[in-house]
Design an enzyme around this catalytic site. Sequence first.
Site, PDB file in Angstrom:
ATOM      1  N   LEU A  26     -17.963 -11.129   0.448  1.00 49.17           N
ATOM      2  CA  LEU A  26     -17.725 -11.407  -0.572  1.00 49.17           C
ATOM      3  C   LEU A  26     -16.178 -10.988  -1.192  1.00 49.17           C
ATOM      4  O   LEU A  26     -15.202 -10.408  -0.171  1.00 49.17           O
ATOM      5  CB  LEU A  26     -18.490 -10.173  -0.985  1.00 49.17           C
ATOM      6  CG  LEU A  26     -18.640  -9.625  -3.346  1.00 49.17           C
ATOM      7  CD1 LEU A  26     -19.346 -10.877  -3.142  1.00 49.17           C
ATOM      8  CD2 LEU A  26     -19.170  -7.966  -3.771  1.00 49.17           C
ATOM      9  N   GLY A  27     -16.266 -11.973  -1.999  1.00 50.48           N
ATOM     10  CA  GLY A  27     -14.215 -12.060  -2.042  1.00 50.48           C
ATOM     11  C   GLY A  27     -14.028 -13.110  -2.948  1.00 50.48           C
ATOM     12  O   GLY A  27     -14.973 -13.732  -3.723  1.00 50.48           O
ATOM     13  N   TYR A  77      -3.547  -8.208  -2.271  1.00 53.06           N
ATOM     14  CA  TYR A  77      -4.639  -8.594  -1.418  1.00 53.06           C
ATOM     15  C   TYR A  77      -4.324  -7.940  -0.148  1.00 53.06           C
ATOM     16  O   TYR A  77      -5.823  -7.357   0.532  1.00 53.06           O
ATOM     17  CB  TYR A  77      -4.598  -9.964  -1.003  1.00 53.06           C
ATOM     18  CG  TYR A  77      -5.182 -11.065  -0.400  1.00 53.06           C
ATOM     19  CD1 TYR A  77      -6.187 -10.901  -0.916  1.00 53.06           C
ATOM     20  CD2 TYR A  77      -5.604 -10.656   1.009  1.00 53.06           C
ATOM     21  CE1 TYR A  77      -6.755 -12.304   0.173  1.00 53.06           C
ATOM     22  CE2 TYR A  77      -6.394 -11.199   2.002  1.00 53.06           C
ATOM     23  CZ  TYR A  77      -7.054 -11.723   1.240  1.00 53.06           C
ATOM     24  OH  TYR A  77      -8.572 -12.776   1.887  1.00 53.06           O
ATOM     25  N   LYS A  81      -7.787  -4.961   0.800  1.00 50.73           N
ATOM     26  CA  LYS A  81      -8.653  -5.529   2.340  1.00 50.73           C
ATOM     27  C   LYS A  81      -8.384  -4.028   3.263  1.00 50.73           C
ATOM     28  O   LYS A  81      -9.413  -3.765   3.850  1.00 50.73           O
ATOM     29  CB  LYS A  81      -8.404  -6.499   2.789  1.00 50.73           C
ATOM     30  CG  LYS A  81      -8.101  -7.916   2.102  1.00 50.73           C
ATOM     31  CD  LYS A  81      -9.248  -8.358   1.662  1.00 50.73           C
ATOM     32  CE  LYS A  81     -10.018  -9.504   0.826  1.00 50.73           C
ATOM     33  NZ  LYS A  81     -11.550  -9.960   0.803  1.00 50.73           N
TER      34      LYS A  81
END
Length: 170
Positions: A26-27, A77, A81
Amino acid sequence: QAVVDFERLGEHAAAFQGHDVGFCCLGTTRAKAGVDGFVRVDRDYVAQAAELARAGGCEHFILQSSQGANQHSCLLYLRVKGEVENLVQAVGFERCTILRPAVLLCKRQESRPMEWMAQQFLGVVARVFPTAYSVPVETVARAMVATVLQPGEGKVEVLENEAIHKLGKA
């Protein structure tokens, strides 16, 4: 296949029941969702899905993350993560595999001109340095499946781009 509303993910706990293995890719992008939306999707939804999967009996969770993921990064980003990797590990799966691919090579239906140019360039670079800067999405998918079929290297296993290439070709 179950369709869930990620804004009300807790209401869909039954969809996460009875699975031994969970896969998460998912992203979104900051350009599509904005900063808050990006964090909500890439960190919060993923962490909540992992928690529901674990509560539903999932023993092995496989997370697609990103090369360079680091909770202390100054880049949003990579920081998000890294944060989600830590959150997923903290859930307490019997086994957790984190894949950190480099730039994903794929065909998209939507227009992303800069990504397209990067993929063209990296496609040429990949002929000389095949595992350094990019990886086809099909290779990542095969590597994810291969992690389920092979014994793990401990409770948490982090696979960088080169290892993803090797597993994806096995």
